[in-house]
Design a protein around this motif. Structure first.
Motif, PDB file in Angstrom:
ATOM      1  N   THR A 103       0.885  -1.166   0.000  1.00  0.00           N
ATOM      2  CA  THR A 103       0.000   0.000   0.000  1.00  0.00           C
ATOM      3  C   THR A 103       0.917   1.207   0.000  1.00  0.00           C
ATOM      4  O   THR A 103       2.123   1.088   0.301  1.00  0.00           O
ATOM      5  CB  THR A 103      -0.892   0.034   1.255  1.00  0.00           C
ATOM      6  N   ARG A 104       0.383   2.350  -0.309  1.00  0.00           N
ATOM      7  CA  ARG A 104       1.181   3.572  -0.287  1.00  0.00           C
ATOM      8  C   ARG A 104       1.770   3.783   1.113  1.00  0.00           C
ATOM      9  O   ARG A 104       2.937   4.121   1.274  1.00  0.00           O
ATOM     10  CB  ARG A 104       0.302   4.752  -0.694  1.00  0.00           C
ATOM     11  N   GLU A 105       0.932   3.537   2.128  1.00  0.00           N
ATOM     12  CA  GLU A 105       1.348   3.736   3.518  1.00  0.00           C
ATOM     13  C   GLU A 105       2.444   2.746   3.920  1.00  0.00           C
ATOM     14  O   GLU A 105       3.405   3.107   4.602  1.00  0.00           O
ATOM     15  CB  GLU A 105       0.155   3.608   4.467  1.00  0.00           C
ATOM     16  N   ALA A 106       2.320   1.478   3.500  1.00  0.00           N
ATOM     17  CA  ALA A 106       3.324   0.468   3.844  1.00  0.00           C
ATOM     18  C   ALA A 106       4.663   0.789   3.168  1.00  0.00           C
ATOM     19  O   ALA A 106       5.723   0.621   3.780  1.00  0.00           O
ATOM     20  CB  ALA A 106       2.845  -0.921   3.444  1.00  0.00           C
ATOM     21  N   PHE A 107       4.600   1.254   1.926  1.00  0.00           N
ATOM     22  CA  PHE A 107       5.819   1.626   1.209  1.00  0.00           C
ATOM     23  C   PHE A 107       6.502   2.788   1.918  1.00  0.00           C
ATOM     24  O   PHE A 107       7.713   2.759   2.158  1.00  0.00           O
ATOM     25  CB  PHE A 107       5.488   2.003  -0.240  1.00  0.00           C
ATOM     26  N   GLN A 108       5.727   3.803   2.290  1.00  0.00           N
ATOM     27  CA  GLN A 108       6.292   4.958   2.980  1.00  0.00           C
ATOM     28  C   GLN A 108       6.836   4.577   4.356  1.00  0.00           C
ATOM     29  O   GLN A 108       7.868   5.098   4.785  1.00  0.00           O
ATOM     30  CB  GLN A 108       5.252   6.069   3.099  1.00  0.00           C
ATOM     31  N   ALA A 109       6.164   3.656   5.044  1.00  0.00           N
ATOM     32  CA  ALA A 109       6.629   3.213   6.362  1.00  0.00           C
ATOM     33  C   ALA A 109       7.971   2.500   6.239  1.00  0.00           C
ATOM     34  O   ALA A 109       8.867   2.694   7.075  1.00  0.00           O
ATOM     35  CB  ALA A 109       5.591   2.303   7.015  1.00  0.00           C
ATOM     36  N   GLU A 110       8.136   1.668   5.213  1.00  0.00           N
ATOM     37  CA  GLU A 110       9.409   0.969   5.006  1.00  0.00           C
ATOM     38  C   GLU A 110      10.514   1.969   4.670  1.00  0.00           C
ATOM     39  O   GLU A 110      11.634   1.855   5.165  1.00  0.00           O
ATOM     40  CB  GLU A 110       9.281  -0.078   3.900  1.00  0.00           C
ATOM     41  N   ALA A 111      10.192   2.961   3.844  1.00  0.00           N
ATOM     42  CA  ALA A 111      11.177   4.002   3.516  1.00  0.00           C
ATOM     43  C   ALA A 111      11.576   4.763   4.780  1.00  0.00           C
ATOM     44  O   ALA A 111      12.768   5.035   5.000  1.00  0.00           O
ATOM     45  CB  ALA A 111      10.604   4.955   2.475  1.00  0.00           C
ATOM     46  N   GLN A 112      10.621   5.067   5.624  1.00  0.00           N
ATOM     47  CA  GLN A 112      10.904   5.796   6.864  1.00  0.00           C
ATOM     48  C   GLN A 112      11.746   4.953   7.810  1.00  0.00           C
ATOM     49  O   GLN A 112      12.649   5.456   8.472  1.00  0.00           O
ATOM     50  CB  GLN A 112       9.596   6.221   7.543  1.00  0.00           C
ATOM     51  N   ARG A 113      11.491   3.651   7.855  1.00  0.00           N
ATOM     52  CA  ARG A 113      12.276   2.745   8.708  1.00  0.00           C
ATOM     53  C   ARG A 113      13.747   2.782   8.297  1.00  0.00           C
ATOM     54  O   ARG A 113      14.645   2.835   9.141  1.00  0.00           O
ATOM     55  CB  ARG A 113      11.736   1.317   8.600  1.00  0.00           C
ATOM     56  N   ILE A 114      14.003   2.793   7.005  1.00  0.00           N
ATOM     57  CA  ILE A 114      15.376   2.839   6.503  1.00  0.00           C
ATOM     58  C   ILE A 114      16.015   4.188   6.818  1.00  0.00           C
ATOM     59  O   ILE A 114      17.171   4.256   7.231  1.00  0.00           O
ATOM     60  CB  ILE A 114      15.410   2.536   4.989  1.00  0.00           C
ATOM     61  N   LEU A 115      15.247   5.248   6.665  1.00  0.00           N
ATOM     62  CA  LEU A 115      15.777   6.584   6.953  1.00  0.00           C
ATOM     63  C   LEU A 115      16.035   6.791   8.441  1.00  0.00           C
ATOM     64  O   LEU A 115      16.977   7.486   8.828  1.00  0.00           O
ATOM     65  CB  LEU A 115      14.808   7.657   6.448  1.00  0.00           C
ATOM     66  N   ASP A 116      15.207   6.187   9.289  1.00  0.00           N
ATOM     67  CA  ASP A 116      15.325   6.378  10.740  1.00  0.00           C
ATOM     68  C   ASP A 116      16.452   5.578  11.370  1.00  0.00           C
ATOM     69  O   ASP A 116      16.926   5.922  12.447  1.00  0.00           O
ATOM     70  CB  ASP A 116      14.010   6.006  11.446  1.00  0.00           C
TER      71      ASP A 116
END
Length: 134
Positions: A69-82
């Motif tokens: 989902t758009r939200e799951a993709f963004q959450a994974e990107a945020q996990r990598i950035l964090d």
């Protein structure tokens, strides 16, 4: 007179902190589906322009293809950035993915050579371990 009741919590907190740092995963696992989707999205943005309607449609298809989902993709990107420990493994997987697309034959040869070297290392480690030398 030293008050020991104040020392014990500090000692326990310090030991717990050291244990948490020592147990941290030194080689974090990168979600391969995310890497593939990320690379495809960047190619689409370069092809159509990031703000074009065609790009938005194509990004939606990529998310669907990789079951995000758009939200799951963004959450994974945020996990990598964090988490800085994920950044280099992620970047290395992105580079590998792009290399495999640009020159598949060279990529396959490279991966075969890496597998051979890894096997040699495993054989060498097990042979060394069997000698009983630690």
């Amino acid at each position: 007179m030293i008050r020991r009741s104040g020392f014990l919590p500090i000692l326990l907190a310090t030991l717990l902190s050291v244990a948490l740092v020592a147990c941290r995963d030194e080689n974090p696992t990168v979600n391969e589906k995310f890497v593939a989707a990320f690379v495809e999205m960047r190619v689409i943005e370069q092809t159509y322009g990031a703000d074009s309607p065609m790009c938005r449609l194509a990004r939606g298809e990529v998310l669907k293809k990789y079951d995000f989902t758009r939200e799951a993709f963004q959450a994974e990107a945020q996990r990598i950035l964090d988490d800085p420990s994920f950044w280099m493994p992620f970047q290395n997987r992105v580079v590998d993915r792009i290399d495999s697309t640009l020159d598949p034959e060279a990529y396959i040869k490279k991966k075969e050579e890496e597998a051979i070297e890894e096997k040699k290392d495993e054989i060498g480690s097990s042979a060394f371990a069997s000698t009983g030398i630690v």
